[in-house]
Design an enzyme around this catalytic site. Sequence first.
Site, PDB file in Angstrom:
ATOM      1  N   THR A 191       0.396  -5.325  -0.135  1.00 22.32           N
ATOM      2  CA  THR A 191      -0.031  -3.898   0.009  1.00 22.32           C
ATOM      3  C   THR A 191      -0.155  -3.526  -1.512  1.00 22.32           C
ATOM      4  O   THR A 191       0.287  -4.316  -2.362  1.00 22.32           O
ATOM      5  CB  THR A 191       0.984  -3.275   0.546  1.00 22.32           C
ATOM      6  OG1 THR A 191       0.905  -1.666   0.307  1.00 22.32           O
ATOM      7  CG2 THR A 191       2.531  -3.602  -0.135  1.00 22.32           C
ATOM      8  N   TYR A 247      10.084  -0.653   0.636  1.00 24.05           N
ATOM      9  CA  TYR A 247       8.943  -1.456   1.459  1.00 24.05           C
ATOM     10  C   TYR A 247       8.043  -2.445   0.453  1.00 24.05           C
ATOM     11  O   TYR A 247       7.865  -3.403   0.598  1.00 24.05           O
ATOM     12  CB  TYR A 247       8.030  -0.126   1.849  1.00 24.05           C
ATOM     13  CG  TYR A 247       6.724  -0.828   2.537  1.00 24.05           C
ATOM     14  CD1 TYR A 247       6.654  -1.693   3.770  1.00 24.05           C
ATOM     15  CD2 TYR A 247       5.297  -0.638   1.959  1.00 24.05           C
ATOM     16  CE1 TYR A 247       5.375  -2.221   4.114  1.00 24.05           C
ATOM     17  CE2 TYR A 247       3.957  -1.070   2.389  1.00 24.05           C
ATOM     18  CZ  TYR A 247       4.102  -1.895   3.574  1.00 24.05           C
ATOM     19  OH  TYR A 247       2.931  -2.545   3.727  1.00 24.05           O
TER      20      TYR A 247
END
Length: 341
Positions: free
Chosen positions: A123, A149
């Site tokens: 990501t 995350y």
Amino acid sequence: MNSSAHSPVLITGGAGYIGSHAMLALLDQGRAAVVVDNLSTGRRGAVPDSVPFYEGNVDDGGLIAKIIGEHGCRDVMHFAGSIIVPESVEKPLDYYQNNVVRSAQLLRACLDSGIERFVFSSTAAVYDGDGAGQRPLAEDAVLAPANPYGRSKLMTEWMLRDVAAATGLRVAVLRYFNVAGADGAGRSGQYSKVTSHLIKRACQTVLGIQPHIDVFGDDYATPDGTCVRDYIHVTDLAWAHVAVLNHLQENAGTVTMNCGYGHGYSVTQVLDVVDQAAAEMLGAGPMLRRPGPRRQGDAASLVAETSRIRQTLNWQPKHDDLKVIAASALAWEKRLMDGTD
Ligand SMILES: NC(=O)c1ccc[n+]([C@@H]2O[C@H](COP(=O)([O-])OP(=O)(O)OC[C@H]3O[C@@H](n4cnc5c(N)ncnc54)[C@H](O)[C@@H]3O)[C@@H](O)[C@H]2O)c1
């Protein structure tokens, strides 16, 4: 290509949003797939009956070995994971467990069972968003994730690099920017109702599923003051996965690539385009926008530098158009609301 190019690709998280689109892209190219998913956020219906489906966790070594052995898989695309940033701040251990620990267990089973190529969903959240400024982020930009995350994804990237160096496993790390839109033929889309993704929430708002849309901050150093992001159509992203698997077939080592278009849109621009799509498709009026303060951890602008993926994979996106992305997302959201999917 050798014969393993014809073996089914093991897709973890293939009942989820991006994994199901990658599965469709593989099938469209004539390759076979096998899916393992614990259905925590995915939907069984996202996987067609023609694709073998196993309900289970990626850290179930016995199950993974059985699947790889029975189907002769040599390639893995690893999408399974937990993806909601605010939830990761509240429950960090859940995120490290599901994204890092379970990935380690999966990797062990893959290596023991003869997997040769491994594609990992990373990501843009691994980058130092605050330091990004207005420049596109290249793959060698400073890495400083702002939340658990992002850190869980970066830890998994590091683990993969170490494993690749030690074992010869060929690895592709794909760092997605903001993924949006849905399959053009309506075969899949983003099922999960709980989302922090702007385009999905905007579609839910024009459909009346949400009363309003929050706009977090309008005083950023961007042209209209709202945050700028690089939105990539999920189908273009899915095709990048097919292309990178072909690349790994021919090339040893580890590759890391940004997946985005290289230009961004502000929150205001996105909401305007969704309003326009809703007016054309549904005759709906504009959504209610609720201005609010900045959200902690939001960078002003996150845009991908994309020369590496374009050159290495000869990747030529076909849906680089915010209107197309918004229209496909809205059509999908309406199908979900109407219960036709
Ligand atoms: N959606 C985005 O914009 C975006 C951006 C960057 C990276 N990613 C990454 O892409 C991947 C896929 O994201 P998505 O948007 O499709 O999310 P998603 O929630 O739709 O898909 C994840 C899938 O994994 C399954 N799953 C979760 N934990 C599992 C486990 N332990 N074992 C087996 N299955 C499990 C879920 O049931 C679901 O089907 C994730 O790894 C995410 O971090 C997504």
